[in-house]
Design a protein around this motif. Structure first.
Motif, PDB file in Angstrom:
ATOM      1  N   PRO A  20      -8.086  11.671 -34.990  1.00  0.00           N
ATOM      2  CA  PRO A  20      -7.929  10.732 -36.111  1.00  0.00           C
ATOM      3  C   PRO A  20      -9.047   9.688 -36.110  1.00  0.00           C
ATOM      4  O   PRO A  20      -9.511   9.249 -35.063  1.00  0.00           O
ATOM      5  CB  PRO A  20      -6.572  10.081 -35.848  1.00  0.00           C
ATOM      6  CG  PRO A  20      -5.841  11.044 -34.981  1.00  0.00           C
ATOM      7  CD  PRO A  20      -6.887  11.744 -34.167  1.00  0.00           C
ATOM      8  N   LEU A  21      -9.460   9.295 -37.292  1.00  0.00           N
ATOM      9  CA  LEU A  21     -10.580   8.368 -37.435  1.00  0.00           C
ATOM     10  C   LEU A  21     -10.316   7.040 -36.734  1.00  0.00           C
ATOM     11  O   LEU A  21     -11.198   6.495 -36.066  1.00  0.00           O
ATOM     12  CB  LEU A  21     -10.884   8.133 -38.915  1.00  0.00           C
ATOM     13  CG  LEU A  21     -12.046   7.199 -39.220  1.00  0.00           C
ATOM     14  CD1 LEU A  21     -13.333   7.749 -38.628  1.00  0.00           C
ATOM     15  CD2 LEU A  21     -12.182   6.997 -40.711  1.00  0.00           C
ATOM     16  N   ALA A  22      -9.104   6.514 -36.851  1.00  0.00           N
ATOM     17  CA  ALA A  22      -8.787   5.227 -36.209  1.00  0.00           C
ATOM     18  C   ALA A  22      -8.910   5.327 -34.688  1.00  0.00           C
ATOM     19  O   ALA A  22      -9.419   4.413 -34.042  1.00  0.00           O
ATOM     20  CB  ALA A  22      -7.373   4.787 -36.594  1.00  0.00           C
ATOM     21  N   ASP A  23      -8.461   6.443 -34.111  1.00  0.00           N
ATOM     22  CA  ASP A  23      -8.574   6.629 -32.660  1.00  0.00           C
ATOM     23  C   ASP A  23     -10.036   6.754 -32.240  1.00  0.00           C
ATOM     24  O   ASP A  23     -10.442   6.221 -31.207  1.00  0.00           O
ATOM     25  CB  ASP A  23      -7.807   7.867 -32.209  1.00  0.00           C
ATOM     26  CG  ASP A  23      -6.302   7.709 -32.376  1.00  0.00           C
ATOM     27  OD1 ASP A  23      -5.842   6.568 -32.592  1.00  0.00           O
ATOM     28  OD2 ASP A  23      -5.592   8.734 -32.301  1.00  0.00           O
ATOM     29  N   ASP A  24     -10.820   7.459 -33.044  1.00  0.00           N
ATOM     30  CA  ASP A  24     -12.235   7.638 -32.731  1.00  0.00           C
ATOM     31  C   ASP A  24     -12.970   6.300 -32.767  1.00  0.00           C
ATOM     32  O   ASP A  24     -13.747   5.978 -31.862  1.00  0.00           O
ATOM     33  CB  ASP A  24     -12.858   8.620 -33.728  1.00  0.00           C
ATOM     34  CG  ASP A  24     -14.323   8.855 -33.471  1.00  0.00           C
ATOM     35  OD1 ASP A  24     -14.673   9.198 -32.322  1.00  0.00           O
ATOM     36  OD2 ASP A  24     -15.129   8.691 -34.410  1.00  0.00           O
ATOM     37  N   VAL A  25     -12.726   5.498 -33.798  1.00  0.00           N
ATOM     38  CA  VAL A  25     -13.380   4.197 -33.916  1.00  0.00           C
ATOM     39  C   VAL A  25     -12.956   3.277 -32.772  1.00  0.00           C
ATOM     40  O   VAL A  25     -13.795   2.589 -32.167  1.00  0.00           O
ATOM     41  CB  VAL A  25     -13.074   3.560 -35.287  1.00  0.00           C
ATOM     42  CG1 VAL A  25     -13.531   2.118 -35.348  1.00  0.00           C
ATOM     43  CG2 VAL A  25     -13.735   4.361 -36.393  1.00  0.00           C
ATOM     44  N   ALA A  26     -11.661   3.278 -32.438  1.00  0.00           N
ATOM     45  CA  ALA A  26     -11.180   2.425 -31.346  1.00  0.00           C
ATOM     46  C   ALA A  26     -11.805   2.828 -30.015  1.00  0.00           C
ATOM     47  O   ALA A  26     -12.198   1.966 -29.211  1.00  0.00           O
ATOM     48  CB  ALA A  26      -9.657   2.504 -31.254  1.00  0.00           C
ATOM     49  N   ARG A  27     -11.943   4.128 -29.770  1.00  0.00           N
ATOM     50  CA  ARG A  27     -12.549   4.608 -28.529  1.00  0.00           C
ATOM     51  C   ARG A  27     -14.010   4.190 -28.441  1.00  0.00           C
ATOM     52  O   ARG A  27     -14.482   3.706 -27.407  1.00  0.00           O
ATOM     53  CB  ARG A  27     -12.425   6.136 -28.442  1.00  0.00           C
ATOM     54  CG  ARG A  27     -13.062   6.750 -27.209  1.00  0.00           C
ATOM     55  CD  ARG A  27     -12.976   8.267 -27.221  1.00  0.00           C
ATOM     56  NE  ARG A  27     -13.366   8.893 -28.469  1.00  0.00           N
ATOM     57  CZ  ARG A  27     -14.617   9.106 -28.860  1.00  0.00           C
ATOM     58  NH1 ARG A  27     -15.610   8.733 -28.084  1.00  0.00           N
ATOM     59  NH2 ARG A  27     -14.881   9.693 -30.006  1.00  0.00           N
ATOM     60  N   ARG A  28     -14.748   4.321 -29.550  1.00  0.00           N
ATOM     61  CA  ARG A  28     -16.162   3.941 -29.538  1.00  0.00           C
ATOM     62  C   ARG A  28     -16.348   2.436 -29.415  1.00  0.00           C
ATOM     63  O   ARG A  28     -17.268   1.973 -28.742  1.00  0.00           O
ATOM     64  CB  ARG A  28     -16.855   4.486 -30.784  1.00  0.00           C
ATOM     65  CG  ARG A  28     -17.001   6.006 -30.713  1.00  0.00           C
ATOM     66  CD  ARG A  28     -17.851   6.554 -31.817  1.00  0.00           C
ATOM     67  NE  ARG A  28     -17.112   6.603 -33.063  1.00  0.00           N
ATOM     68  CZ  ARG A  28     -17.646   6.377 -34.260  1.00  0.00           C
ATOM     69  NH1 ARG A  28     -18.916   6.104 -34.372  1.00  0.00           N
ATOM     70  NH2 ARG A  28     -16.924   6.447 -35.347  1.00  0.00           N
ATOM     71  N   GLN A  29     -15.472   1.647 -30.050  1.00  0.00           N
ATOM     72  CA  GLN A  29     -15.553   0.193 -29.917  1.00  0.00           C
ATOM     73  C   GLN A  29     -15.291  -0.239 -28.478  1.00  0.00           C
ATOM     74  O   GLN A  29     -15.987  -1.120 -27.961  1.00  0.00           O
ATOM     75  CB  GLN A  29     -14.542  -0.491 -30.837  1.00  0.00           C
ATOM     76  CG  GLN A  29     -14.963  -0.531 -32.271  1.00  0.00           C
ATOM     77  CD  GLN A  29     -13.918  -1.172 -33.151  1.00  0.00           C
ATOM     78  OE1 GLN A  29     -12.751  -1.298 -32.782  1.00  0.00           O
ATOM     79  NE2 GLN A  29     -14.326  -1.568 -34.351  1.00  0.00           N
ATOM     80  N   LYS A  30     -14.309   0.372 -27.843  1.00  0.00           N
ATOM     81  CA  LYS A  30     -13.995   0.019 -26.459  1.00  0.00           C
ATOM     82  C   LYS A  30     -15.177   0.336 -25.550  1.00  0.00           C
ATOM     83  O   LYS A  30     -15.563  -0.473 -24.705  1.00  0.00           O
ATOM     84  CB  LYS A  30     -12.752   0.772 -25.999  1.00  0.00           C
ATOM     85  CG  LYS A  30     -12.336   0.434 -24.599  1.00  0.00           C
ATOM     86  CD  LYS A  30     -11.093   1.205 -24.204  1.00  0.00           C
ATOM     87  CE  LYS A  30     -10.718   0.906 -22.761  1.00  0.00           C
ATOM     88  NZ  LYS A  30      -9.554   1.656 -22.329  1.00  0.00           N
ATOM     89  N   ARG A  31     -15.774   1.514 -25.731  1.00  0.00           N
ATOM     90  CA  ARG A  31     -16.931   1.900 -24.917  1.00  0.00           C
ATOM     91  C   ARG A  31     -18.100   0.940 -25.141  1.00  0.00           C
ATOM     92  O   ARG A  31     -18.778   0.534 -24.207  1.00  0.00           O
ATOM     93  CB  ARG A  31     -17.360   3.325 -25.260  1.00  0.00           C
ATOM     94  CG  ARG A  31     -18.463   3.826 -24.350  1.00  0.00           C
ATOM     95  CD  ARG A  31     -18.936   5.226 -24.637  1.00  0.00           C
ATOM     96  NE  ARG A  31     -18.062   6.002 -25.480  1.00  0.00           N
ATOM     97  CZ  ARG A  31     -18.487   6.942 -26.321  1.00  0.00           C
ATOM     98  NH1 ARG A  31     -19.761   7.215 -26.416  1.00  0.00           N
ATOM     99  NH2 ARG A  31     -17.642   7.625 -27.057  1.00  0.00           N
ATOM    100  N   TYR A  32     -18.319   0.535 -26.390  1.00  0.00           N
ATOM    101  CA  TYR A  32     -19.403  -0.401 -26.704  1.00  0.00           C
ATOM    102  C   TYR A  32     -19.164  -1.756 -26.035  1.00  0.00           C
ATOM    103  O   TYR A  32     -20.078  -2.344 -25.445  1.00  0.00           O
ATOM    104  CB  TYR A  32     -19.512  -0.565 -28.220  1.00  0.00           C
ATOM    105  CG  TYR A  32     -20.575  -1.539 -28.645  1.00  0.00           C
ATOM    106  CD1 TYR A  32     -21.909  -1.163 -28.673  1.00  0.00           C
ATOM    107  CD2 TYR A  32     -20.253  -2.835 -29.016  1.00  0.00           C
ATOM    108  CE1 TYR A  32     -22.899  -2.055 -29.056  1.00  0.00           C
ATOM    109  CE2 TYR A  32     -21.233  -3.734 -29.401  1.00  0.00           C
ATOM    110  CZ  TYR A  32     -22.547  -3.339 -29.417  1.00  0.00           C
ATOM    111  OH  TYR A  32     -23.515  -4.223 -29.795  1.00  0.00           O
ATOM    112  N   LEU A  33     -17.935  -2.258 -26.127  1.00  0.00           N
ATOM    113  CA  LEU A  33     -17.635  -3.552 -25.532  1.00  0.00           C
ATOM    114  C   LEU A  33     -17.759  -3.523 -24.010  1.00  0.00           C
ATOM    115  O   LEU A  33     -18.232  -4.491 -23.405  1.00  0.00           O
ATOM    116  CB  LEU A  33     -16.235  -4.009 -25.948  1.00  0.00           C
ATOM    117  CG  LEU A  33     -16.108  -4.407 -27.418  1.00  0.00           C
ATOM    118  CD1 LEU A  33     -14.657  -4.703 -27.769  1.00  0.00           C
ATOM    119  CD2 LEU A  33     -16.992  -5.594 -27.735  1.00  0.00           C
ATOM    120  N   VAL A  34     -17.366  -2.426 -23.378  1.00  0.00           N
ATOM    121  CA  VAL A  34     -17.529  -2.304 -21.924  1.00  0.00           C
ATOM    122  C   VAL A  34     -19.011  -2.326 -21.566  1.00  0.00           C
ATOM    123  O   VAL A  34     -19.434  -3.025 -20.637  1.00  0.00           O
ATOM    124  CB  VAL A  34     -16.842  -1.028 -21.407  1.00  0.00           C
ATOM    125  CG1 VAL A  34     -17.262  -0.711 -19.985  1.00  0.00           C
ATOM    126  CG2 VAL A  34     -15.329  -1.166 -21.487  1.00  0.00           C
TER     127      VAL A  34
END
Length: 109
Positions: A20-34
Motif C-alpha cells: 500500500p502507498l501509505a505503508d511505502d511512504v511511511a517506510r521511506r520516511q522512517k529510513r530517511y529520518l534515521v
C-alpha cells in the motif's frame, strides 16, 4: 490443466499485489529520518573530535556527514518501481531488407 473459463476476470494474487502507498511512504520516511539522525551524529562528532583525535577519524565523520544526505535522498525517492511481471509496451519487429538498389556508404553505388 486449468478449469478457469476464458471470460472470467483474472483474480489479483496477494503475493503479487504491491505494498500500500501509505505503508511505502511511511517506510521511506522512517529510513530517511534515521539516516538524517546518523548524519547529525556524524556532524556533531566531527565538531567535537576535531583536534582531539587523529585527523583521519574526524575526516571520516565529516565525509559521512557530507555523503549521507545524498544517499538518504536516493533511498527516499527509490520505491514502487519493482514489477514482478514483464510489461512490454511495444512488440519489436525485425526490419527486412529494402527493395531499392544496394548502395555503399555515402550514397555511392
Amino acid at each position: 490443466m486449468s478449469t478457469r473459463r476464458s471470460h472470467e476476470p483474472e483474480v489479483q494474487r496477494i503475493t503479487s499485489a504491491p505494498e500500500p502507498l501509505a505503508d511505502d511512504v511511511a517506510r521511506r520516511q522512517k529510513r530517511y529520518l534515521v539516516q538524517m539522525g546518523i548524519r547529525t551524529v556524524c556532524f556533531l562528532a566531527t565538531v567535537l573530535t576535531w583536534g582531539h583525535v587523529p585527523l583521519w577519524l574526524s575526516v571520516v565523520f565529516l565525509v559521512g556527514a557530507a555523503v549521507l544526505p545524498y544517499v538518504a535522498v536516493l533511498g527516499a525517492n527509490a520505491g514502487r518501481e519493482r514489477r514482478d511481471t514483464d510489461q512490454t509496451f511495444f512488440d519489436p519487429r525485425q526490419i527486412g531488407p529494402g527493395s531499392g538498389p544496394t548502395r555503399g556508404l555515402g550514397g555511392r553505388p
